[in-house]
Design a protein around this motif. Structure first.
Motif, short mmCIF file in Angstrom:
data_model
loop_
_atom_site.label_atom_id
_atom_site.label_comp_id
_atom_site.label_asym_id
_atom_site.label_seq_id
_atom_site.Cartn_x
_atom_site.Cartn_y
_atom_site.Cartn_z
N GLY A 76 0.80 -1.22 0.00
CA GLY A 76 0.00 0.00 0.00
C GLY A 76 0.83 1.27 0.00
N PHE A 77 2.03 1.20 -0.59
CA PHE A 77 2.91 2.37 -0.61
C PHE A 77 3.09 2.87 -2.03
CE2 PHE A 77 7.02 4.50 -0.94
CZ PHE A 77 6.93 5.41 0.11
N LYS A 78 2.94 4.19 -2.22
CA LYS A 78 3.15 4.81 -3.52
C LYS A 78 3.67 6.22 -3.32
CE LYS A 78 0.73 5.93 -7.82
NZ LYS A 78 -0.56 5.81 -8.52
N LEU A 79 4.69 6.57 -4.08
CA LEU A 79 5.25 7.92 -4.04
C LEU A 79 5.43 8.41 -5.46
CD1 LEU A 79 6.49 10.32 -2.54
CD2 LEU A 79 8.63 9.03 -2.39
N LEU A 80 4.78 9.52 -5.81
CA LEU A 80 4.82 10.10 -7.15
C LEU A 80 5.85 11.22 -7.19
CD1 LEU A 80 3.45 10.35 -9.99
CD2 LEU A 80 2.00 12.09 -8.95
N ALA A 81 6.69 11.21 -8.23
CA ALA A 81 7.70 12.26 -8.42
C ALA A 81 7.43 12.99 -9.73
CB ALA A 81 9.10 11.66 -8.43
N PRO A 82 6.98 14.24 -9.66
CA PRO A 82 6.80 15.02 -10.89
C PRO A 82 8.14 15.20 -11.63
CG PRO A 82 5.72 16.07 -9.03
CD PRO A 82 6.57 14.97 -8.47
N THR A 83 8.06 15.57 -12.87
CA THR A 83 9.26 15.79 -13.70
C THR A 83 10.21 16.77 -13.03
OG1 THR A 83 7.88 15.46 -15.64
CG2 THR A 83 10.02 16.47 -16.01
N ALA A 84 11.49 16.42 -13.02
CA ALA A 84 12.58 17.26 -12.51
C ALA A 84 12.40 17.67 -11.04
CB ALA A 84 12.75 18.49 -13.39
N ARG A 85 11.78 16.80 -10.25
CA ARG A 85 11.56 17.10 -8.83
C ARG A 85 12.15 16.00 -7.96
NH1 ARG A 85 6.75 19.90 -7.45
NH2 ARG A 85 7.59 19.76 -5.35
N THR A 86 12.45 16.35 -6.72
CA THR A 86 12.87 15.39 -5.71
C THR A 86 11.80 15.40 -4.64
OG1 THR A 86 15.22 15.73 -6.15
CG2 THR A 86 14.64 14.84 -3.98
N VAL A 87 11.30 14.21 -4.29
CA VAL A 87 10.25 14.07 -3.28
C VAL A 87 10.64 12.97 -2.31
CG1 VAL A 87 8.42 14.90 -4.82
CG2 VAL A 87 8.94 12.46 -4.73
N TYR A 88 10.03 12.99 -1.13
CA TYR A 88 10.27 11.92 -0.18
C TYR A 88 9.03 11.65 0.64
CZ TYR A 88 10.85 15.58 3.32
OH TYR A 88 10.64 16.65 4.14
N LYS A 89 9.01 10.44 1.20
CA LYS A 89 7.90 10.01 2.03
C LYS A 89 8.40 8.86 2.90
CE LYS A 89 3.22 8.07 1.38
NZ LYS A 89 2.25 7.70 0.32
N THR A 90 7.90 8.76 4.11
CA THR A 90 8.29 7.67 4.98
C THR A 90 7.42 6.46 4.71
OG1 THR A 90 9.09 9.17 6.67
CG2 THR A 90 8.63 6.92 7.36
N MET A 91 8.07 5.34 4.44
CA MET A 91 7.38 4.08 4.22
C MET A 91 7.34 3.33 5.55
SD MET A 91 8.29 1.09 1.43
CE MET A 91 10.02 1.05 1.88
N PRO A 92 6.17 2.86 5.97
CA PRO A 92 6.10 2.12 7.23
C PRO A 92 6.98 0.86 7.18
CG PRO A 92 3.90 2.64 6.42
CD PRO A 92 4.87 2.99 5.32
N ALA A 93 7.28 0.34 8.34
CA ALA A 93 8.10 -0.87 8.45
C ALA A 93 7.43 -2.02 7.70
CB ALA A 93 8.28 -1.23 9.91
N LEU A 94 8.25 -2.81 7.02
CA LEU A 94 7.75 -3.96 6.26
C LEU A 94 8.24 -5.26 6.89
CD1 LEU A 94 8.39 -2.72 2.60
CD2 LEU A 94 6.22 -2.74 3.84
#
Length: 120
Positions: A76-94
């Protein structure tokens, strides 16, 4: 008995200091980081390994000409990165295992934008 109270008092003070007591700010939660460069149409690196039971900061650096994402459907994890951008998000423990990762943008997975995340 006095010695027991003295030890408990010292332990309480040490614990308060470690938890940010006294106005010094809060301690950072333990975790791990995963940085992935995205391009048209691949992940670099194409596979990853992380520790089980620990949250992970996922950073995506999109150097491609279109948007991309990093998706683990079963987690259930998804992170979208627009063109020429840097993004981050914390993914819960797996839990331990191997997880299929792919870009959900139409046609990107089929063009090879996929990988395996190994959790040990």
């Amino acid at each position: 008995m006095f010695m027991l109270f003295a030890l408990l008092g010292a332990a309480t003070i040490a614990l308060a200091a470690a938890c940010g007591g006294g106005g010094g700010g809060t301690a950072a939660a333990p975790g791990q980081e995963l940085t992935i460069t995205l391009s048209d149409f691949k992940y670099d690196p194409p596979g990853w390994q992380i520790s089980a039971g620990v949250a992970t900061k996922v950073t995506l650096v999109n150097k491609g000409s279109v948007e991309h994402d990093f998706s683990i459907e079963v987690a259930g994890f998804k992170l979208l990165a627009p063109t020429a951008r840097t993004v981050y998000k914390t993914m819960p423990a797996l839990q331990p295992g191997q997880y299929d990762v792919f870009c959900t943008v139409a046609g990107h997975k089929e063009q090879g934008m996929k990988g395996i995340l190994t959790v040990k």
